[in-house]
Write a protein that holds these residues in place. Structure first.
Motif, PDB file in Angstrom:
ATOM      1  N   UNK A 110       0.934  -1.146   0.109  1.00 32.81           N
ATOM      2  CA  UNK A 110       0.055  -0.010  -0.001  1.00 32.81           C
ATOM      3  C   UNK A 110       0.917   1.288  -0.039  1.00 32.81           C
ATOM      4  N   UNK A 111       1.823   1.182   0.819  1.00 33.74           N
ATOM      5  CA  UNK A 111       2.603   2.351   1.123  1.00 33.74           C
ATOM      6  C   UNK A 111       3.598   2.424  -0.485  1.00 33.74           C
ATOM      7  N   UNK A 112       4.082   1.305  -0.824  1.00 34.84           N
ATOM      8  CA  UNK A 112       4.636   1.425  -2.163  1.00 34.84           C
ATOM      9  C   UNK A 112       3.774   2.040  -3.332  1.00 34.84           C
ATOM     10  N   UNK A 113       2.521   1.684  -3.242  1.00 36.75           N
ATOM     11  CA  UNK A 113       1.633   2.210  -4.257  1.00 36.75           C
ATOM     12  C   UNK A 113       1.313   3.629  -4.129  1.00 36.75           C
ATOM     13  N   UNK A 114       0.812   4.196  -2.918  1.00 38.88           N
ATOM     14  CA  UNK A 114       0.427   5.387  -2.504  1.00 38.88           C
ATOM     15  C   UNK A 114       1.535   6.451  -2.019  1.00 38.88           C
ATOM     16  N   UNK A 115       2.759   5.863  -1.805  1.00 39.28           N
ATOM     17  CA  UNK A 115       4.037   6.693  -1.008  1.00 39.28           C
ATOM     18  C   UNK A 115       3.677   6.921   0.341  1.00 39.28           C
ATOM     19  N   UNK A 116       4.685   7.475   1.137  1.00 43.15           N
ATOM     20  CA  UNK A 116       4.780   7.614   2.547  1.00 43.15           C
ATOM     21  C   UNK A 116       3.584   8.660   2.816  1.00 43.15           C
ATOM     22  N   UNK A 117       2.302   8.571   2.700  1.00 40.98           N
ATOM     23  CA  UNK A 117       1.372   9.747   2.753  1.00 40.98           C
ATOM     24  C   UNK A 117       0.841   9.774   4.033  1.00 40.98           C
ATOM     25  N   UNK A 118       0.947   8.736   4.907  1.00 37.25           N
ATOM     26  CA  UNK A 118       0.202   8.564   6.224  1.00 37.25           C
ATOM     27  C   UNK A 118       0.877   9.517   7.333  1.00 37.25           C
ATOM     28  N   UNK A 119       0.077  10.359   8.154  1.00 37.29           N
ATOM     29  CA  UNK A 119       0.583  11.247   9.044  1.00 37.29           C
ATOM     30  C   UNK A 119       0.876  10.530  10.405  1.00 37.29           C
ATOM     31  N   UNK A 120       0.686   9.326  10.399  1.00 39.38           N
ATOM     32  CA  UNK A 120       1.129   8.466  11.393  1.00 39.38           C
ATOM     33  C   UNK A 120       0.736   6.964  11.096  1.00 39.38           C
ATOM     34  N   UNK A 121       1.623   5.985  11.551  1.00 42.09           N
ATOM     35  CA  UNK A 121       1.401   4.506  11.381  1.00 42.09           C
ATOM     36  C   UNK A 121       1.238   4.049  12.887  1.00 42.09           C
ATOM     37  N   UNK A 122       0.304   3.324  13.046  1.00 45.62           N
ATOM     38  CA  UNK A 122      -0.210   2.852  14.355  1.00 45.62           C
ATOM     39  C   UNK A 122       0.820   1.883  14.673  1.00 45.62           C
ATOM     40  N   UNK A 123       2.136   2.219  15.568  1.00 42.86           N
ATOM     41  CA  UNK A 123       3.082   1.264  15.977  1.00 42.86           C
ATOM     42  C   UNK A 123       2.808   0.284  16.829  1.00 42.86           C
ATOM     43  N   UNK A 124       2.103   0.874  17.791  1.00 40.46           N
ATOM     44  CA  UNK A 124       1.637  -0.147  19.012  1.00 40.46           C
ATOM     45  C   UNK A 124       0.134   0.091  19.434  1.00 40.46           C
ATOM     46  N   UNK A 125      -0.576  -0.925  19.665  1.00 42.60           N
ATOM     47  CA  UNK A 125      -2.115  -0.755  20.105  1.00 42.60           C
ATOM     48  C   UNK A 125      -2.450  -2.180  20.798  1.00 42.60           C
ATOM     49  N   UNK A 126      -3.718  -2.418  21.112  1.00 42.96           N
ATOM     50  CA  UNK A 126      -4.113  -3.428  21.576  1.00 42.96           C
ATOM     51  C   UNK A 126      -4.411  -4.569  20.691  1.00 42.96           C
ATOM     52  N   UNK A 127      -4.343  -4.021  19.198  1.00 37.37           N
ATOM     53  CA  UNK A 127      -4.508  -4.961  17.979  1.00 37.37           C
ATOM     54  C   UNK A 127      -3.298  -4.962  17.178  1.00 37.37           C
ATOM     55  N   UNK A 128      -2.074  -4.598  17.641  1.00 35.00           N
ATOM     56  CA  UNK A 128      -0.932  -4.842  16.940  1.00 35.00           C
ATOM     57  C   UNK A 128      -0.062  -5.886  17.864  1.00 35.00           C
ATOM     58  N   UNK A 129       0.292  -6.860  17.025  1.00 32.23           N
ATOM     59  CA  UNK A 129       0.892  -8.073  17.670  1.00 32.23           C
ATOM     60  C   UNK A 129       2.371  -7.798  17.662  1.00 32.23           C
ATOM     61  N   UNK A 130       3.386  -8.336  18.298  1.00 29.42           N
ATOM     62  CA  UNK A 130       4.777  -8.213  18.086  1.00 29.42           C
ATOM     63  C   UNK A 130       5.114  -8.432  16.701  1.00 29.42           C
ATOM     64  N   UNK A 131       4.443  -9.515  15.905  1.00 20.03           N
ATOM     65  CA  UNK A 131       4.844  -9.704  14.599  1.00 20.03           C
ATOM     66  C   UNK A 131       4.446  -8.589  13.829  1.00 20.03           C
ATOM     67  N   UNK A 132       3.192  -8.018  13.813  1.00 23.04           N
ATOM     68  CA  UNK A 132       2.727  -6.974  12.905  1.00 23.04           C
ATOM     69  C   UNK A 132       3.774  -5.547  13.457  1.00 23.04           C
ATOM     70  N   UNK A 133       3.820  -5.691  14.785  1.00 22.21           N
ATOM     71  CA  UNK A 133       4.900  -4.434  15.033  1.00 22.21           C
ATOM     72  C   UNK A 133       6.317  -4.610  14.286  1.00 22.21           C
TER      73      UNK A 133
END
Length: 212
Positions: A120-143
């Motif tokens: 998604x980032x490769x297609x649209x570029x680094x356009x996000x104002x934030x990437x959710x790095x940690x949350x209750x639904x972010x696992x160690x693997x996806x982190x």
């Protein structure tokens, strides 16, 4: 300032059991300065939000939205309404809408459910104002996947709880350098990238692990 900016209440998210008034009470108890409610494909109306904020005893209470786009879930802050941002919107259209309103967009739990977020980032570029790095639904693997991506792209990391219950609220949050008194301030801080993820100290479940 400490903001949890990804959370759901029982008023407008059917999968949540967190009452808005209990949310306010818990947010203050765990030391947050503010919360941004992000219901699934619903943004609180101004009068409803003002009534809740009036009972918050100094806690900042704003509303954004978690948009269910074709390519995944994205947290959007600063839209006047959701007329053009319904469920199933294409990410390209959502990004144009965000740009048109000078709003802010954060990728919610990237790589969850096998989402090809790097593509998604490769297609649209680094356009996000934030990437959710940690949350209750972010696992160690996806982190780990997010960490590898963020090392090569100029996008800020954020933290939030993705809480659907009061016990989870504030387990992770974002810390902002500048004072935030309004949604406009919040959006400006995200767009500036002046944010960093944090975790709550003490006895709390940290699904993504601690943040240095």
């Amino acid at each position: 300032m400490k903001f949890d900016h990804h959370l759901h209440t029982s008023r407008h998210s059917p999968d949540s059991v967190m009452d808005p008034l209990e949310m306010i009470k818990q947010a203050r108890a765990v030391g947050l300065d503010g919360v941004v409610i992000t219901e699934h494909d619903y943004q609180w109306k101004a009068d409803e939000l003002a009534e809740l904020a009036s009972r918050a005893n100094g806690l900042k209470v704003f509303s954004g939205v978690e948009v269910s786009a074709r390519e995944g879930h994205f947290l959007v802050y600063g839209l006047p309404d959701l007329t053009d941002a319904g469920p199933g919107i294409a990410l390209a259209d959502l990004l144009r809408l965000v740009d048109r309103h000078q709003a802010a967009v954060v990728a919610a739990h990237p790589f969850r459910w096998s989402q090809p977020f790097d593509a998604i980032v490769a297609q649209h570029g680094p356009v996000f104002h934030g990437v959710e790095y940690v949350s209750n639904n972010v696992t160690p693997e996806t982190r780990g996947l997010a960490d590898a991506l963020l090392r090569t792209t100029p996008m800020p990391a954020t933290g939030s709880s993705d809480a659907h219950d009061v016990e989870t609220l504030g387990c992770y949050y974002s810390e902002f350098e500048a004072p935030i008194e309004s949604m406009a301030d919040f959006v400006a801080a995200l767009r500036k990238g002046a944010v960093r993820p944090r975790h709550r100290q003490g006895k709390v479940r940290l699904s993504s692990g601690p943040v240095d």
